[in-house]
Design a protein around this motif. Sequence first.
Motif, short mmCIF file in Angstrom:
data_model
loop_
_atom_site.label_atom_id
_atom_site.label_comp_id
_atom_site.label_asym_id
_atom_site.label_seq_id
_atom_site.Cartn_x
_atom_site.Cartn_y
_atom_site.Cartn_z
N ILE A 158 11.87 -16.70 67.67
CA ILE A 158 12.57 -15.47 68.01
C ILE A 158 13.77 -15.30 67.10
O ILE A 158 14.57 -16.22 66.92
N MET A 159 13.89 -14.11 66.53
CA MET A 159 14.97 -13.78 65.61
C MET A 159 16.02 -12.92 66.32
O MET A 159 15.68 -12.04 67.11
N VAL A 160 17.29 -13.18 66.04
CA VAL A 160 18.35 -12.29 66.52
C VAL A 160 19.11 -11.74 65.32
O VAL A 160 19.10 -12.32 64.23
N GLY A 161 19.73 -10.59 65.52
CA GLY A 161 20.54 -10.01 64.46
C GLY A 161 19.75 -9.26 63.41
O GLY A 161 20.27 -9.02 62.30
N PHE A 162 18.51 -8.85 63.72
CA PHE A 162 17.77 -8.04 62.76
C PHE A 162 18.48 -6.71 62.57
O PHE A 162 19.08 -6.17 63.52
N PRO A 163 18.47 -6.15 61.36
CA PRO A 163 19.20 -4.90 61.12
C PRO A 163 18.91 -3.83 62.16
O PRO A 163 17.75 -3.56 62.49
N GLY A 164 19.98 -3.25 62.66
CA GLY A 164 19.86 -2.19 63.66
C GLY A 164 19.81 -2.67 65.09
O GLY A 164 19.82 -1.85 66.02
N GLU A 165 19.76 -3.99 65.30
CA GLU A 165 19.69 -4.51 66.67
C GLU A 165 20.99 -4.20 67.41
O GLU A 165 22.07 -4.63 67.03
N THR A 166 20.87 -3.45 68.50
CA THR A 166 22.02 -3.08 69.31
C THR A 166 22.18 -4.05 70.46
O THR A 166 21.30 -4.89 70.73
N ASP A 167 23.30 -3.94 71.18
CA ASP A 167 23.49 -4.77 72.37
C ASP A 167 22.38 -4.53 73.38
O ASP A 167 21.86 -5.48 73.98
N ALA B 16 7.60 -22.38 76.77
CA ALA B 16 7.79 -23.82 76.90
C ALA B 16 8.75 -24.36 75.84
O ALA B 16 9.40 -25.39 76.05
N ARG B 17 8.83 -23.67 74.74
CA ARG B 17 9.76 -24.06 73.67
C ARG B 17 9.93 -22.85 72.78
O ARG B 17 9.00 -22.07 72.58
N ALA B 18 11.12 -22.67 72.22
CA ALA B 18 11.35 -21.54 71.32
C ALA B 18 12.27 -21.96 70.19
O ALA B 18 13.27 -22.65 70.41
N HIS B 19 11.93 -21.53 69.00
CA HIS B 19 12.81 -21.70 67.84
C HIS B 19 13.57 -20.39 67.67
O HIS B 19 13.00 -19.36 67.30
N CYS B 20 14.86 -20.43 67.98
CA CYS B 20 15.71 -19.24 67.89
C CYS B 20 16.51 -19.32 66.60
O CYS B 20 17.11 -20.35 66.29
N PHE B 21 16.56 -18.22 65.86
CA PHE B 21 17.27 -18.25 64.59
C PHE B 21 17.86 -16.87 64.29
O PHE B 21 17.42 -15.86 64.83
N ILE B 22 18.86 -16.88 63.44
CA ILE B 22 19.56 -15.65 63.08
C ILE B 22 18.90 -15.05 61.83
O ILE B 22 18.58 -15.76 60.87
N TYR B 23 18.71 -13.75 61.85
CA TYR B 23 18.14 -13.05 60.70
C TYR B 23 18.94 -13.37 59.44
O TYR B 23 20.17 -13.34 59.42
#
Length: 428
Positions: free
Chosen positions: A295-304, A320-327
């Motif tokens: 799962i990516m956060v901070g993709f261009p245009g992502e609002t609150d 069960a498990r997630a790799h979370c990362f910043i765009y």
Amino acid sequence: MKFMITTLGCKVNQHESQLMREQLIRQGMLPAEEGQQPDVYIVNSCTVTATADQKTRQLIHRARRQYPEAVVCLTGCMPQAFPEKAQELSEVDVLLGNSNREVLHDSIMQYISSGEQVVCIQPHDSRSGLHGGIACFEERTRACIKIEDGCNRFCAYCIIPYARGRVRSRPLEDIRQEAELLSKQCAELVLVGINLSAYGQDCGMTLADAVREVAAVEGVKRIRLGSLEPDLLTPELLDYLAAEPKFCPQFHMSVQSGCDATLQRMGRRYDTAQYLALAESIRERFPNASITTDIMVGFPGETDEEFEQTLDFVRRAGFARAHCFIYSRRPGTRAAEFPAQVQPDTAKARSARLIAATNYTASQFMRSQIGTRAAVLVERVSEDGVAEGYTENYTQVRISNAVQDLTGTIVEVTITAADGDVCTAELT
């Protein structure tokens, strides 16, 4: 001559590094042992983010300092996608792309003979990256088989289609031959690819055909799949996998975002409702399956508001498990030019909240395993007799009552407790 290979990136790169290793050994070279100075130093690069490119450059600079007399080679995704930037690295003696690693040895010899930098980066063709298989996977109880290369999707944030070319599938005969060799060492085989779910699109087959070919090898006890594209997991494929006793019910399906508007900007080919319906369908067919994701956060245009939708989606999906990362803004992709780039502080704060949410769903999944029986492939046994390994659904387990070295074997256990991301079990 002694060589050393450093690998960045995905399981496909790991497989390709092992392929290069075996090719060089057949051509008379030896792997450098720990503490030895290599005559040849090879970096197999990743270019999925700008940070990956930075790591590649750092490795090249460090190699030249540590091994000033070595032939320094750079191969992989970075030079294939950005050949001009790769050629700017003056410390590199041999520069190859992804499409023609089989000429690595000859290129090294050419450099030694001429003293002039060798650059050989060729466009992908219908067979590039598919030549040869491996005979072993160093120090592993499971091995990866690369069955596919390339991607046709061109998601807005992704450079990989430029580094890997279009979808190309290995012939079933080649896959089976490699599975036969690897099964002599490993009980579990993992099928991997750049877009694994697209296997067979170029030759009239499907991923089920590849799984069936590997399952037919007697020595293979378990089959696992690498990362999958959700929209390519058809009911027919799921039905086949559910009927295959060697298949391990772990589904790593990258979702990238839990917001439909964000998914559309990304160029993904599904929405959240389709993803959740697929997850439900998987759990119906595989009652104790694990579903993992990226799962990516901070993709261009992502609002609150869009980010809150992702949080809500994560809670409903129950990963069960997630790799979370910043765009990461990747030059050469469409998203790099998108307006409304998210500020780093905002993305970092969102990432922390997302990680907390996925940690909670992961803990819930781990607790759901208590009391279940499972088959564990033992990867190691500590000096105090505690065996560690993974179940069919890729739950990490410590076996408290192991009385012998069980490394490489599959044992039946009952899971008795969950602590963080590891479960405790007892032999049954």
